[in-house]
Design a protein around this motif. Sequence first.
Motif, PDB file in Angstrom:
ATOM      1  N   LEU A  36       0.894  -1.411   0.037  1.00  0.00           N
ATOM      2  CA  LEU A  36      -0.056   0.265   0.556  1.00  0.00           C
ATOM      3  C   LEU A  36       0.498   1.630  -0.099  1.00  0.00           C
ATOM      4  O   LEU A  36       0.372   2.109  -0.537  1.00  0.00           O
ATOM      5  N   TRP A  37       2.282   1.864   0.696  1.00  0.00           N
ATOM      6  CA  TRP A  37       3.172   2.178   0.733  1.00  0.00           C
ATOM      7  C   TRP A  37       3.127   2.241  -0.259  1.00  0.00           C
ATOM      8  O   TRP A  37       3.610   4.234  -1.211  1.00  0.00           O
ATOM      9  N   ASN A  38       4.161   1.513  -0.980  1.00  0.00           N
ATOM     10  CA  ASN A  38       5.171   2.041  -1.853  1.00  0.00           C
ATOM     11  C   ASN A  38       3.756   2.269  -3.459  1.00  0.00           C
ATOM     12  O   ASN A  38       4.369   3.467  -4.347  1.00  0.00           O
ATOM     13  N   SER A  39       2.989   1.831  -3.573  1.00  0.00           N
ATOM     14  CA  SER A  39       1.827   1.831  -4.848  1.00  0.00           C
ATOM     15  C   SER A  39       1.236   3.969  -3.937  1.00  0.00           C
ATOM     16  O   SER A  39       1.313   4.511  -4.661  1.00  0.00           O
ATOM     17  N   LEU A  40       0.701   4.219  -3.161  1.00  0.00           N
ATOM     18  CA  LEU A  40       0.522   5.139  -2.479  1.00  0.00           C
ATOM     19  C   LEU A  40       1.564   6.575  -2.869  1.00  0.00           C
ATOM     20  O   LEU A  40       1.122   7.732  -3.471  1.00  0.00           O
ATOM     21  N   VAL A  41       2.898   5.687  -1.998  1.00  0.00           N
ATOM     22  CA  VAL A  41       4.152   7.343  -2.796  1.00  0.00           C
ATOM     23  C   VAL A  41       3.989   7.334  -4.692  1.00  0.00           C
ATOM     24  O   VAL A  41       4.161   8.472  -4.986  1.00  0.00           O
ATOM     25  N   THR A  42       3.922   6.129  -5.185  1.00  0.00           N
ATOM     26  CA  THR A  42       4.023   6.591  -6.438  1.00  0.00           C
ATOM     27  C   THR A  42       2.624   6.760  -7.584  1.00  0.00           C
ATOM     28  O   THR A  42       2.992   7.689  -8.133  1.00  0.00           O
ATOM     29  N   LEU A  43       1.421   7.178  -6.706  1.00  0.00           N
ATOM     30  CA  LEU A  43       0.171   7.821  -6.776  1.00  0.00           C
ATOM     31  C   LEU A  43       0.587   8.810  -6.679  1.00  0.00           C
ATOM     32  O   LEU A  43       0.560   9.926  -7.713  1.00  0.00           O
ATOM     33  N   CYS A  44       0.971   9.227  -5.357  1.00  0.00           N
ATOM     34  CA  CYS A  44       1.355  10.813  -5.351  1.00  0.00           C
ATOM     35  C   CYS A  44       1.759  11.548  -6.079  1.00  0.00           C
ATOM     36  O   CYS A  44       2.350  12.460  -6.059  1.00  0.00           O
ATOM     37  N   ALA A  45       3.138  10.989  -6.029  1.00  0.00           N
ATOM     38  CA  ALA A  45       4.584  10.992  -7.034  1.00  0.00           C
ATOM     39  C   ALA A  45       3.467  11.739  -8.786  1.00  0.00           C
ATOM     40  O   ALA A  45       3.676  12.748  -9.157  1.00  0.00           O
ATOM     41  N   TYR A  46       2.978  10.767  -9.423  1.00  0.00           N
ATOM     42  CA  TYR A  46       2.211  11.092 -10.345  1.00  0.00           C
ATOM     43  C   TYR A  46       1.121  11.865 -10.903  1.00  0.00           C
ATOM     44  O   TYR A  46       1.208  12.915 -11.077  1.00  0.00           O
ATOM     45  N   VAL A  47       0.657  12.901  -9.358  1.00  0.00           N
ATOM     46  CA  VAL A  47      -0.703  13.145  -8.688  1.00  0.00           C
ATOM     47  C   VAL A  47       0.113  14.892  -8.804  1.00  0.00           C
ATOM     48  O   VAL A  47       0.030  15.551  -9.809  1.00  0.00           O
ATOM     49  N   CYS A  48       1.080  14.945  -8.031  1.00  0.00           N
ATOM     50  CA  CYS A  48       2.386  16.087  -7.919  1.00  0.00           C
ATOM     51  C   CYS A  48       2.529  16.309  -9.466  1.00  0.00           C
ATOM     52  O   CYS A  48       2.369  17.566  -9.434  1.00  0.00           O
ATOM     53  N   ASP A  49       3.335  15.618  -9.955  1.00  0.00           N
ATOM     54  CA  ASP A  49       3.851  15.849 -11.596  1.00  0.00           C
ATOM     55  C   ASP A  49       2.074  16.349 -12.377  1.00  0.00           C
ATOM     56  O   ASP A  49       2.661  17.192 -12.822  1.00  0.00           O
ATOM     57  N   GLN A  50       1.608  15.552 -12.516  1.00  0.00           N
ATOM     58  CA  GLN A  50       0.654  16.432 -13.163  1.00  0.00           C
ATOM     59  C   GLN A  50      -0.479  17.760 -13.210  1.00  0.00           C
ATOM     60  O   GLN A  50      -0.593  18.359 -13.442  1.00  0.00           O
ATOM     61  N   TYR A  51      -0.466  18.113 -12.395  1.00  0.00           N
ATOM     62  CA  TYR A  51      -0.668  19.457 -11.641  1.00  0.00           C
ATOM     63  C   TYR A  51       0.487  19.976 -11.421  1.00  0.00           C
ATOM     64  O   TYR A  51       0.141  21.090 -10.597  1.00  0.00           O
ATOM     65  N   SER A  52       1.468  20.003 -10.873  1.00  0.00           N
ATOM     66  CA  SER A  52       2.575  20.900 -10.347  1.00  0.00           C
ATOM     67  C   SER A  52       2.699  20.958  -8.747  1.00  0.00           C
ATOM     68  O   SER A  52       2.472  22.303  -8.081  1.00  0.00           O
ATOM     69  N   ILE A  53       2.194  19.812  -8.433  1.00  0.00           N
ATOM     70  CA  ILE A  53       1.732  19.980  -6.632  1.00  0.00           C
ATOM     71  C   ILE A  53       3.366  19.877  -5.776  1.00  0.00           C
ATOM     72  O   ILE A  53       3.606  18.909  -6.396  1.00  0.00           O
ATOM     73  N   SER A  54       2.991  20.661  -4.541  1.00  0.00           N
ATOM     74  CA  SER A  54       4.797  20.631  -3.944  1.00  0.00           C
ATOM     75  C   SER A  54       4.243  19.281  -3.398  1.00  0.00           C
ATOM     76  O   SER A  54       3.221  19.436  -2.430  1.00  0.00           O
ATOM     77  N   PRO A  55       5.201  17.895  -3.016  1.00  0.00           N
ATOM     78  CA  PRO A  55       5.331  17.334  -2.125  1.00  0.00           C
ATOM     79  C   PRO A  55       4.447  17.643  -0.838  1.00  0.00           C
ATOM     80  O   PRO A  55       3.759  16.689  -0.177  1.00  0.00           O
ATOM     81  N   ASN A  56       5.031  19.083  -0.463  1.00  0.00           N
ATOM     82  CA  ASN A  56       4.421  20.254   0.886  1.00  0.00           C
ATOM     83  C   ASN A  56       3.252  19.351   0.958  1.00  0.00           C
ATOM     84  O   ASN A  56       2.640  20.084   2.461  1.00  0.00           O
ATOM     85  N   LEU A  66       5.958  10.450   3.800  1.00  0.00           N
ATOM     86  CA  LEU A  66       5.489  10.468   2.245  1.00  0.00           C
ATOM     87  C   LEU A  66       5.372  11.558   1.719  1.00  0.00           C
ATOM     88  O   LEU A  66       5.946  11.396   0.461  1.00  0.00           O
ATOM     89  N   ARG A  67       5.638  12.750   2.878  1.00  0.00           N
ATOM     90  CA  ARG A  67       6.238  13.347   1.239  1.00  0.00           C
ATOM     91  C   ARG A  67       7.580  13.754   0.986  1.00  0.00           C
ATOM     92  O   ARG A  67       7.993  14.024  -0.168  1.00  0.00           O
ATOM     93  N   ARG A  68       8.429  13.449   1.697  1.00  0.00           N
ATOM     94  CA  ARG A  68       9.754  12.711   1.842  1.00  0.00           C
ATOM     95  C   ARG A  68      10.142  11.527   0.378  1.00  0.00           C
ATOM     96  O   ARG A  68      10.900  12.295  -0.602  1.00  0.00           O
ATOM     97  N   ASP A  69       9.087  10.962   0.669  1.00  0.00           N
ATOM     98  CA  ASP A  69       9.198   9.625  -0.866  1.00  0.00           C
ATOM     99  C   ASP A  69       8.699  10.391  -1.846  1.00  0.00           C
ATOM    100  O   ASP A  69       9.514   9.776  -2.576  1.00  0.00           O
ATOM    101  N   VAL A  70       7.565  10.445  -1.552  1.00  0.00           N
ATOM    102  CA  VAL A  70       7.340  11.341  -3.148  1.00  0.00           C
ATOM    103  C   VAL A  70       8.139  11.915  -3.828  1.00  0.00           C
ATOM    104  O   VAL A  70       8.809  12.173  -5.213  1.00  0.00           O
TER     105      VAL A  70
END
Length: 221
Positions: free
Chosen positions: A166-186, A211-215
């Motif tokens: 779950l954690w690994n998929s959450l990191v990957t999903l959050c990273a993709y969302v951040c990238d697509q929307y130009s959202i800071s991991p913070n 999670l923020r650090r991993d993303v």
Amino acid sequence: MENSERDFLDRRTLLRSAALTGIALGGAALGMGTASAATAPTIYGCSAWGARPPADPLTVLPHKAVRILIHHTDTPNSTDYSQAHAFALARSIQNHHMDDNHWSDTGQHFTNTRGGIVMEGRHNSLSTLRGGTEIVRAAHCPGQNDIAIGIENEGNYMATQPPAKLWNSLVTLCAYVCDQYSISPNAIQGHRDYVATDCPGDVLYRMLPQLRRDVASHLGG
């Protein structure tokens, strides 16, 4: 969106039963290639898991998401990590949200299971994420439904850590969302940051700085 979708979402009334390289559209995973920094995870679209059509027309808003809100489903911490279980969970959540809460559709944008399977929640969440310029109005947190991507994580994390899948998929999903929307991991936050609720659980909430650090690391810094 009906008024009930703007009301406080009491996590304790949520469903208590039933529980990295493409995007699933039309019931199959379709390769998306890579984003500028984050690889698109496998996300199963609504048709893949057998979603009902929305009860009412959904609203797609012409602006980007500005943050991610992390939730937990407050369902049992299942050890069934299968795709069949994941799809059944998505259907049961949608049934609860539509039949009991009387919402138009599933409340959250995406659902992440303990087996690391990611699914579209509300219809249009996947297409707007892929486009990166719009967001579908959701029902996961009052005041945030127009601007925040809601991610539900299967299980209850008041006293238990999420499994590695779950954690690994959450990191990957959050990273993709951040990238697509130009959202800071913070800008990855918890449901309780905006509403008086236990969600996403004490343990998972304490893990949000990691999670923020991993993303950020996933995005290359």
